[in-house]
Enzyme design. Structure first.
Site, PDB file in Angstrom:
ATOM      1  N   GLY A  16       0.842  -1.210   0.000  1.00 35.08           N
ATOM      2  CA  GLY A  16       0.000   0.000   0.000  1.00 35.08           C
ATOM      3  C   GLY A  16       0.870   1.249   0.000  1.00 35.08           C
ATOM      4  O   GLY A  16       1.896   1.291   0.668  1.00 35.08           O
ATOM      5  N   ARG A  84       3.925 -15.811  -5.432  1.00 37.63           N
ATOM      6  CA  ARG A  84       2.490 -16.144  -5.582  1.00 37.63           C
ATOM      7  C   ARG A  84       1.914 -15.132  -6.571  1.00 37.63           C
ATOM      8  O   ARG A  84       1.079 -14.323  -6.243  1.00 37.63           O
ATOM      9  CB  ARG A  84       1.756 -16.011  -4.242  1.00 37.63           C
ATOM     10  CG  ARG A  84       2.193 -16.994  -3.171  1.00 37.63           C
ATOM     11  CD  ARG A  84       1.536 -16.668  -1.834  1.00 37.63           C
ATOM     12  NE  ARG A  84       0.145 -17.072  -1.783  1.00 37.63           N
ATOM     13  CZ  ARG A  84      -0.886 -16.242  -1.719  1.00 37.63           C
ATOM     14  NH1 ARG A  84      -0.698 -14.940  -1.713  1.00 37.63           N
ATOM     15  NH2 ARG A  84      -2.121 -16.686  -1.668  1.00 37.63           N
ATOM     16  N   ASP A 120       5.509  -4.885   5.994  1.00 39.73           N
ATOM     17  CA  ASP A 120       5.708  -6.288   6.359  1.00 39.73           C
ATOM     18  C   ASP A 120       5.697  -7.231   5.139  1.00 39.73           C
ATOM     19  O   ASP A 120       6.591  -8.067   4.988  1.00 39.73           O
ATOM     20  CB  ASP A 120       4.593  -6.663   7.349  1.00 39.73           C
ATOM     21  CG  ASP A 120       4.821  -8.022   7.952  1.00 39.73           C
ATOM     22  OD1 ASP A 120       5.883  -8.222   8.557  1.00 39.73           O
ATOM     23  OD2 ASP A 120       3.942  -8.902   7.802  1.00 39.73           O
ATOM     24  N   THR A 142       4.806   2.482   6.135  1.00 40.23           N
ATOM     25  CA  THR A 142       3.392   2.113   6.260  1.00 40.23           C
ATOM     26  C   THR A 142       2.679   3.128   7.147  1.00 40.23           C
ATOM     27  O   THR A 142       3.247   3.553   8.171  1.00 40.23           O
ATOM     28  CB  THR A 142       3.124   0.702   6.845  1.00 40.23           C
ATOM     29  OG1 THR A 142       1.758   0.618   7.234  1.00 40.23           O
ATOM     30  CG2 THR A 142       3.967   0.365   8.060  1.00 40.23           C
ATOM     31  N   ASP A 144       0.324   2.355   8.906  1.00 34.13           N
ATOM     32  CA  ASP A 144      -0.160   1.619  10.078  1.00 34.13           C
ATOM     33  C   ASP A 144       0.825   1.664  11.257  1.00 34.13           C
ATOM     34  O   ASP A 144       0.426   1.393  12.388  1.00 34.13           O
ATOM     35  CB  ASP A 144      -0.410   0.146   9.718  1.00 34.13           C
ATOM     36  CG  ASP A 144      -1.390  -0.010   8.573  1.00 34.13           C
ATOM     37  OD1 ASP A 144      -2.210   0.905   8.370  1.00 34.13           O
ATOM     38  OD2 ASP A 144      -1.335  -1.039   7.877  1.00 34.13           O
ATOM     39  N   ASP A 146       2.936  -0.440  12.062  1.00 27.68           N
ATOM     40  CA  ASP A 146       2.886  -1.737  12.745  1.00 27.68           C
ATOM     41  C   ASP A 146       4.098  -2.621  12.461  1.00 27.68           C
ATOM     42  O   ASP A 146       4.060  -3.825  12.693  1.00 27.68           O
ATOM     43  CB  ASP A 146       1.598  -2.485  12.345  1.00 27.68           C
ATOM     44  CG  ASP A 146       1.524  -2.742  10.838  1.00 27.68           C
ATOM     45  OD1 ASP A 146       2.412  -2.252  10.106  1.00 27.68           O
ATOM     46  OD2 ASP A 146       0.587  -3.421  10.393  1.00 27.68           O
ATOM     47  N   ARG A 188      -5.093  -1.522  10.145  1.00 28.29           N
ATOM     48  CA  ARG A 188      -5.130  -2.993  10.123  1.00 28.29           C
ATOM     49  C   ARG A 188      -5.277  -3.564  11.524  1.00 28.29           C
ATOM     50  O   ARG A 188      -6.217  -3.210  12.213  1.00 28.29           O
ATOM     51  CB  ARG A 188      -3.889  -3.546   9.436  1.00 28.29           C
ATOM     52  CG  ARG A 188      -4.242  -4.341   8.191  1.00 28.29           C
ATOM     53  CD  ARG A 188      -3.018  -5.014   7.641  1.00 28.29           C
ATOM     54  NE  ARG A 188      -2.600  -4.366   6.434  1.00 28.29           N
ATOM     55  CZ  ARG A 188      -2.985  -4.728   5.215  1.00 28.29           C
ATOM     56  NH1 ARG A 188      -3.796  -5.727   5.035  1.00 28.29           N
ATOM     57  NH2 ARG A 188      -2.550  -4.091   4.160  1.00 28.29           N
ATOM     58  N   GLU A 239     -10.146   0.300  12.396  1.00 29.93           N
ATOM     59  CA  GLU A 239     -10.845  -0.699  11.569  1.00 29.93           C
ATOM     60  C   GLU A 239     -10.679  -2.122  12.110  1.00 29.93           C
ATOM     61  O   GLU A 239     -11.501  -2.994  11.864  1.00 29.93           O
ATOM     62  CB  GLU A 239     -10.338  -0.631  10.124  1.00 29.93           C
ATOM     63  CG  GLU A 239      -8.836  -0.942   9.988  1.00 29.93           C
ATOM     64  CD  GLU A 239      -8.309  -0.854   8.570  1.00 29.93           C
ATOM     65  OE1 GLU A 239      -9.086  -0.587   7.640  1.00 29.93           O
ATOM     66  OE2 GLU A 239      -7.087  -1.067   8.388  1.00 29.93           O
TER      67      GLU A 239
HETATM   68  O1  F6P Z   1      -1.525  -1.161   5.270  1.00 31.40           O
HETATM   69  C1  F6P Z   1      -2.054   0.054   4.872  1.00 31.40           C
HETATM   70  C2  F6P Z   1      -3.557  -0.023   4.711  1.00 31.40           C
HETATM   71  O2  F6P Z   1      -4.017   1.242   4.297  1.00 31.40           O
HETATM   72  C3  F6P Z   1      -4.310  -0.500   5.945  1.00 31.40           C
HETATM   73  O3  F6P Z   1      -4.427   0.488   6.934  1.00 31.40           O
HETATM   74  C4  F6P Z   1      -5.606  -0.937   5.343  1.00 31.40           C
HETATM   75  O4  F6P Z   1      -6.236  -1.900   6.136  1.00 31.40           O
HETATM   76  C5  F6P Z   1      -5.182  -1.531   4.010  1.00 31.40           C
HETATM   77  O5  F6P Z   1      -3.898  -0.963   3.713  1.00 31.40           O
HETATM   78  C6  F6P Z   1      -6.103  -1.246   2.857  1.00 31.40           C
HETATM   79  O6  F6P Z   1      -5.642  -1.930   1.751  1.00 31.40           O
HETATM   80  P1  F6P Z   1      -6.158  -1.668   0.267  1.00 31.40           P
HETATM   81  O7  F6P Z   1      -5.442  -0.446  -0.241  1.00 31.40           O
HETATM   82  O8  F6P Z   1      -5.786  -2.899  -0.470  1.00 31.40           O
HETATM   83  O9  F6P Z   1      -7.632  -1.445   0.329  1.00 31.40           O
END
Ligand code: F6P
Length: 365
Positions: A16, A84, A120, A142, A144, A146, A188, A239
């Protein structure tokens, strides 16, 4: 010009996106060329470009004027995992091992090192490619926050600023309409964004994955506020938050993705429960991908720039298998293995939690 055995490096941004990626690309390209005379190529769309050998040569002028741009000039993908690799056959999705292509393209381009900028998922793939013989250094990003092995990732602060701004806006309309306003933020399985923006935005209730919530406690807190004449309330919910003994709220499954679960919708569920239990008028807002967009904050620009330069120095110094990290304000390098596999969640004894509780903020427990 400094001496370097490393003559050519590749960079990619995967997973992301987040504010600050362009700052990393910029510093690596500028410093590689001006300090060491190293040639730099940028793979398009994360590992997808490595698998398909799609890249662009990056010159100093290509990275001029991008420090303030959100996103990534290289593009990204959170499904293009060489091990993958998703291929659609008719309506069927097949996951193929294309790691041999990725490795062959690295070699064909005579790369001495690849700098993988990601979280990650990206670094876990990097770690497999390292085992398969590639020289890779990592750069942690990120929203997040995390990722283990580093105190902070760039992108996080920018997301917190966006979330706090949204909470501020919800405050005024909550006050006018005497409503409960719920804002669902990303993160996340970790509550960093909710915690930091919730406190900065003066949230009355902050719900994070690390502290499963009790609906009765939430209802009680809202009713207490109402009784003493506080006719509005703000709830900030991550979330990944879930009720005690309950499950995560999953918005969708992305089959091709390393982590297939996409969270979302817990805020709306909570709004229904709040209205049913308290009779207070409630609205929910999902902030979503706004948190990933826009210009990086000055803090993130500086952090990303420092990480990028550190990653370049690691590449030049042959510190493969390591990533740039922040330890007590100092940029350093740590083994990628320290960062992957175990998410950095909010510790229950985090000082922010104690401070927030001291001013009456509820964590729903
Ligand atoms: O890891 C970053 C993030 O924005 C998270 O906070 C969120 O859950 C996820 O990616 C959303 O992913 P996508 O862009 O695939 O919808």
């Amino acid at each position: 010009m400094k001496i370097s055995k490393v003559r050519k490096i590749g960079i990619l941004t995967a997973g992301g996106d987040c504010p600050g990626l362009n700052c990393v690309i910029r510093v690596i390209v500028k410093a590689a060329i001006s300090q060491y005379g190293i040639e730099v190529i940028g793979f398009r769309d994360g590992y997808d470009g490595l698998v398909k050998n799609e890249y662009i040569a990056l010159r100093s002028r290509d990275v001029s004027g991008i420090i303030n741009l959100g996103g990534t000039i290289l593009g990204t993908s959170n499904i293009a995992n060489p091990y993958r690799y998703p291929v659609t056959q008719g309506k069927k999705l097949i996951l193929e091992d294309r790691s041999k292509d990725a490795i062959a393209n690295y070699k064909e381009n005579s790369l001495d090192c690849l700098i993988a900028i990601g979280g990650d998922g990206t670094l876990s793939i990097a770690s497999k490619l390292i085992k398969d013989g590639l020289n890779i250094v990592g750069c942690p990003k990120t929203i997040d926050n995390d990722l283990s092995g580093t105190d902070i990732t760039f992108g996080f602060e920018s997301a917190v600023v966006t979330a706090t701004d949204a909470i501020d806006k919800l405050h005024s309309t909550a006050q006018s309409h005497h409503r409960v306003m719920i804002i669902e933020v990303m993160g996340r399985y970790a509550g960093w964004i909710a915690l930091y923006s919730g406190i900065a935005g003066g949230g009355d209730i902050i719900l994070i994955p690390e502290i499963p919530y009790d609906m009765k406690k939430i209802a009680k807190k809202l009713e207490e506020r109402h009784k003493v004449g506080k006719r509005f309330s703000i709830i900030v919910i991550a979330e990944g938050a879930k009720p005690k003994g309950g499950k995560l709220t999953v918005a969708k499954i992305v089959e091709a993705s390393t982590d297939q679960v996409r969270l979302g919708g817990v805020g709306s569920m909570l709004a229904n429960a709040v209205e049913t239990m308290t009779g207070l008028e409630t609205r929910a807002t999902i902030l979503g991908h706004l948190q990933r967009g826009g210009a990086p904050t000055p803090f993130d620009r500086n952090l990303a720039t420092r990480y990028g330069y550190e990653a370049l120095k690691m590449a030049v110094g042959g510190k493969f298998g390591c990533m740039a990290a922040l330890e007590r304000g100092r940029v350093t390098s740590v083994p990628i293995s320290k960062a992957i596999g175990k998410l950095k969640t909010v510790p229950l004894n985090h000082p922010f939690i104690e401070t927030a509780r001291a001013i009456g903020t509820s964590f729903g427990n």
